[in-house]
Design an enzyme around this catalytic site. Sequence first.
Site, PDB file in Angstrom:
ATOM      1  N   HIS A  53      -1.303 -35.166   9.802  1.00 60.44           N
ATOM      2  CA  HIS A  53      -1.863 -35.374   8.464  1.00 60.44           C
ATOM      3  C   HIS A  53      -2.804 -34.225   8.120  1.00 60.44           C
ATOM      4  CE1 HIS A  53      -4.979 -36.894  11.150  1.00 60.44           C
ATOM      5  NE2 HIS A  53      -5.829 -36.555  10.211  1.00 60.44           N
TER       6      HIS A  53
ATOM      7  N   ASP B 287     -12.810 -37.128   1.907  1.00 59.62           N
ATOM      8  CA  ASP B 287     -11.374 -37.054   2.202  1.00 59.62           C
ATOM      9  C   ASP B 287     -10.460 -37.749   1.187  1.00 59.62           C
ATOM     10  OD1 ASP B 287     -12.546 -35.894   4.397  1.00 59.62           O
ATOM     11  OD2 ASP B 287     -11.638 -37.200   5.898  1.00 59.62           O
TER      12      ASP B 287
ATOM     13  N   LYS C 158     -13.407 -30.000   7.642  1.00 62.53           N
ATOM     14  CA  LYS C 158     -13.669 -30.467   9.010  1.00 62.53           C
ATOM     15  C   LYS C 158     -12.347 -30.702   9.705  1.00 62.53           C
ATOM     16  CE  LYS C 158     -13.959 -35.188   7.323  1.00 62.53           C
ATOM     17  NZ  LYS C 158     -12.782 -35.692   8.054  1.00 62.53           N
TER      18      LYS C 158
ATOM     19  N   CYS D   2     -13.799 -41.827   8.588  1.00 59.74           N
ATOM     20  CA  CYS D   2     -14.613 -40.697   8.127  1.00 59.74           C
ATOM     21  C   CYS D   2     -15.800 -41.118   7.272  1.00 59.74           C
ATOM     22  CB  CYS D   2     -13.719 -39.673   7.447  1.00 59.74           C
ATOM     23  SG  CYS D   2     -12.614 -38.911   8.671  1.00 59.74           S
TER      24      CYS D   2
ATOM     25  N   ASP E   3     -10.478 -33.178   5.156  1.00 59.59           N
ATOM     26  CA  ASP E   3      -9.897 -33.122   6.495  1.00 59.59           C
ATOM     27  C   ASP E   3      -8.901 -31.955   6.482  1.00 59.59           C
ATOM     28  OD1 ASP E   3     -10.138 -34.580   8.942  1.00 59.59           O
ATOM     29  OD2 ASP E   3      -8.189 -35.546   8.624  1.00 59.59           O
TER      30      ASP E   3
ATOM     31  N   HIS F  53      -6.777 -29.837   9.160  1.00 59.80           N
ATOM     32  CA  HIS F  53      -6.342 -29.586  10.532  1.00 59.80           C
ATOM     33  C   HIS F  53      -5.324 -28.453  10.623  1.00 59.80           C
ATOM     34  CE1 HIS F  53      -8.265 -33.287  11.744  1.00 59.80           C
ATOM     35  NE2 HIS F  53      -7.454 -34.057  11.045  1.00 59.80           N
TER      36      HIS F  53
HETATM   37  C1  VGL Z   1      -9.545 -39.766   8.881  1.00 57.64           C
HETATM   38  C2  VGL Z   1      -8.291 -40.408  10.697  1.00 57.64           C
HETATM   39  C3  VGL Z   1      -7.996 -39.094  10.986  1.00 57.64           C
HETATM   40  C4  VGL Z   1     -10.383 -40.171   7.715  1.00 57.64           C
HETATM   41  C5  VGL Z   1      -9.263 -38.452   9.172  1.00 57.64           C
HETATM   42  O1  VGL Z   1     -10.501 -39.390   6.750  1.00 57.64           O
HETATM   43  O2  VGL Z   1     -10.940 -41.299   7.739  1.00 57.64           O
HETATM   44  N1  VGL Z   1      -9.064 -40.737   9.661  1.00 57.64           N
HETATM   45  N2  VGL Z   1      -8.494 -38.124  10.217  1.00 57.64           N
HETATM   46 ZN    ZN Z   2      -7.817 -36.140  10.514  1.00 57.26          ZN
END
Ligand code: VGL
Ligand code: ZN
Length: 196
Positions: free
Chosen positions: A81, A8, A106, A151, A46, A48
């Site tokens: 995010h 990420d 993901k 993550c 990440d 979404h």
């Molecule tokens: C993450 C919170 C929400 C991460 C991703 O990449 O650690 N943390 N989504």
């Molecule tokens: Zn996230």
Amino acid sequence: MHALIIVDLQYDFLPNGALAVPFGDEIIEKVNRIQNDYDLVVATQDWHPAGHKSFASAHPGHQPFEIVDLDGLEQVLWPDHCVQGNRGAELTDLLDTRRIEAIFRKGTDPHIDSYSGFFDNGKRKNTGLAGYLRDRDITAVSVCGLAADYCVYFTALDALAQGFDTYIAEEAVRPIDASAYRDKRTTFLQRGGKLR
Ligand code: VGL
Ligand code: ZN
């Protein structure tokens, strides 16, 4: 064979991002440098859909960083995010992507969050990462990236559970919450994880 999993490294987790990890930008050079120490490099992203249930904005009356029950799982509510297609969801341009052979996305199911690069938080769906690594004869993985306490940590725990010899590349991670990361790091070490 040893793989590096870069977790990420996206604009929204970097300074000025929607869910900025303190000092997250400090690791980018390190991540670029260590890639050559590995036989295979993969990344997670990440990713979404708008309105994702991990977003506080999807829970009227709730604020970011509150904890709620989401279909029986404890869910931290995040600021919006890494929304699919937005700039904040892109991997940073400062990341050297030349050696990244595959990117595993993901968090795409609107109803469940996904911290690990292997499975969603309810272990309902598999991203295919473990099978990919096995097909490439990987027996050891090192995890780096953001955020160390979410993550990175959950990816590393799943890697252990999948039977990989698992390391966290500590100089190439940064946490959202340093004290939370200290506890999680202890759990990781107790389960047989290693640091490098
Ligand atoms: C993450 C919170 C929400 C991460 C991703 O990449 O650690 N943390 N989504
Ligand atoms: Zn996230």
